[in-house]
Design a protein around this motif. Sequence first.
Motif, PDB file in Angstrom:
ATOM      1  N   LYS A   1     -11.279   3.395 -16.605  1.00 15.80           N
ATOM      2  CA  LYS A   1     -10.022   3.082 -15.834  1.00 15.80           C
ATOM      3  C   LYS A   1      -9.612   3.996 -14.584  1.00 15.80           C
ATOM      4  N   SER A   2      -9.813   5.254 -14.839  1.00 14.79           N
ATOM      5  CA  SER A   2      -9.891   6.266 -13.935  1.00 14.79           C
ATOM      6  C   SER A   2     -10.471   5.989 -12.676  1.00 14.79           C
ATOM      7  N   ALA A   3     -11.800   5.823 -13.013  1.00 12.91           N
ATOM      8  CA  ALA A   3     -12.756   5.758 -11.936  1.00 12.91           C
ATOM      9  C   ALA A   3     -12.367   4.305 -10.954  1.00 12.91           C
ATOM     10  N   ALA A   4     -11.889   3.235 -11.961  1.00 12.28           N
ATOM     11  CA  ALA A   4     -11.825   2.062 -11.290  1.00 12.28           C
ATOM     12  C   ALA A   4     -10.596   2.132 -10.358  1.00 12.28           C
ATOM     13  N   LEU A   5      -9.471   2.996 -10.882  1.00 10.73           N
ATOM     14  CA  LEU A   5      -8.099   3.180 -10.094  1.00 10.73           C
ATOM     15  C   LEU A   5      -8.255   3.984  -9.019  1.00 10.73           C
ATOM     16  N   SER A   6      -9.141   4.924  -9.036  1.00 15.67           N
ATOM     17  CA  SER A   6      -9.299   5.922  -7.914  1.00 15.67           C
ATOM     18  C   SER A   6     -10.241   5.444  -6.826  1.00 15.67           C
ATOM     19  N   ILE A   7     -11.066   4.527  -7.020  1.00 20.08           N
ATOM     20  CA  ILE A   7     -11.867   3.795  -6.133  1.00 20.08           C
ATOM     21  C   ILE A   7     -11.108   2.730  -5.477  1.00 20.08           C
ATOM     22  N   GLY A   8     -10.240   1.881  -6.121  1.00 15.79           N
ATOM     23  CA  GLY A   8      -9.461   0.957  -5.723  1.00 15.79           C
ATOM     24  C   GLY A   8      -8.284   1.559  -4.638  1.00 15.79           C
ATOM     25  N   THR A   9      -7.861   2.685  -5.091  1.00 15.23           N
ATOM     26  CA  THR A   9      -6.820   3.340  -4.536  1.00 15.23           C
ATOM     27  C   THR A   9      -7.132   4.151  -3.393  1.00 15.23           C
ATOM     28  N   GLY A  10      -8.345   4.590  -3.524  1.00 16.68           N
ATOM     29  CA  GLY A  10      -9.071   5.764  -2.515  1.00 16.68           C
ATOM     30  C   GLY A  10      -8.486   6.932  -2.404  1.00 16.68           C
ATOM     31  N   ALA A  11      -8.195   7.790  -3.752  1.00 17.32           N
ATOM     32  CA  ALA A  11      -7.484   8.782  -3.863  1.00 17.32           C
ATOM     33  C   ALA A  11      -8.183   9.384  -4.998  1.00 17.32           C
ATOM     34  N   ASP A  12      -8.133  10.702  -5.387  1.00 15.44           N
ATOM     35  CA  ASP A  12      -8.738  11.530  -6.242  1.00 15.44           C
ATOM     36  C   ASP A  12      -7.966  11.255  -7.556  1.00 15.44           C
ATOM     37  N   PRO A  13      -8.750  11.073  -8.496  1.00 20.14           N
ATOM     38  CA  PRO A  13      -8.256  10.601  -9.855  1.00 20.14           C
ATOM     39  C   PRO A  13      -7.094  11.629 -10.399  1.00 20.14           C
TER      40      PRO A  13
END
Length: 392
Positions: A106-118
């Motif tokens: 989930k953290s990786a998916a959110l970080s990639i989608g948002t373009g920010a550090d987890p």
Amino acid sequence: MQNFTYYAPTKVLFGRGVENDVGSALKEFSPKKVLIHYGGGSAKRSGLLGKITDSLDAAGIAWVELGGVEPNPKVQFVRETIELCKKENVDFILAVGGGSVIDSAKSAALSIGTGADPWDILTKKVEPTAALPIGVVLTIAAAGSEMSSSHVLSDLSIGMKRGLSSDLIRPKIAFMNPELTYTVSRYQTACGIVDIMMHTLERYFGSRKENPLTDRIAEGLLQTVIENGPAALAHPDDFEARGALMWASSLSHNDLTGCGGAHKGMPVHQLEHGVSGLFDNVSHGAGLAILFPAWASYMCGQDVMRFCQAAVRIWNVPMDYEHPERTARRGIEVMKDFFRSLGMPVSLREVGIGPESFDALAEAITYGYTRQIPSFVPMGRDEILDILRLAE
């Protein structure tokens, strides 16, 4: 009953052999390349990963794998996961495991989608805006992450654990075969039983208004876990008991058991995140087994009749109408005895934590004394120290 929004978009495939249908089922989401994300080597040794990759191959879906997620997943490993996903042009993440693996995904998916550090997302420096789609092949009944909007990570470099909820990271699909939980150790099965119960109990005690239907759903789920938890420990290959726990895990944390309540946050989870953030050896479920009875004892007097209702309906404690608080407190003791019967620790000293660590824990839980945790009584430094002493 309070106003509420209920959103549970996860498609569930439940039963024997559903892991063989991963490839055909994922076609619905048109992935170009899937990251298979998992923990230790058991997923490979058991043959589960082979079944999943064969299914993806048969469906013509490209994949790449990355194992190594640890219990209490670490932000440092999530950053490695993100780099691999970018390098391989991954557009769908399939978590194979339990709560730790799912939270890492989930953290990786959110970080990639948002373009920010987890960690910037978890500490709310950056507002999440998008996420890669996520699927789950569940191998342990515990965290309920397979249908929830929440995730939690640790940063060992600062001894802190942080969590964040967002509907962006609710899994799109979950494959749930109770047979995949047969080999989970007795201790981790017991930790899972406690975690399942806590997700509902914290919602249950967040409700202080009339909410009869949701109360009964919550009570029924808890009684099902109380009945089937010991059965699964006694007979690890009991499909019905394991199935009951697996489904309870999902329903306990997809918000169903809190609909219409005044549920705001999960105070005991916040306490436990501080404990396992500083003491990485403490399993989440074990920490909850220690802290929830202490929290309940501290808060009981704030709503005696609510605690009485739990004692009578969930724990079958006879009602003492002349002294209701005796009933309420007896329910807490019966709950504590149940955790003990599972083999769970019920005091901090059992996991090697003594009073000399309480100030550091209170500081970690309050993020350096910058917040109070909502509960019956807002919990700041003094209240947290009192609860830790009760858990000693």
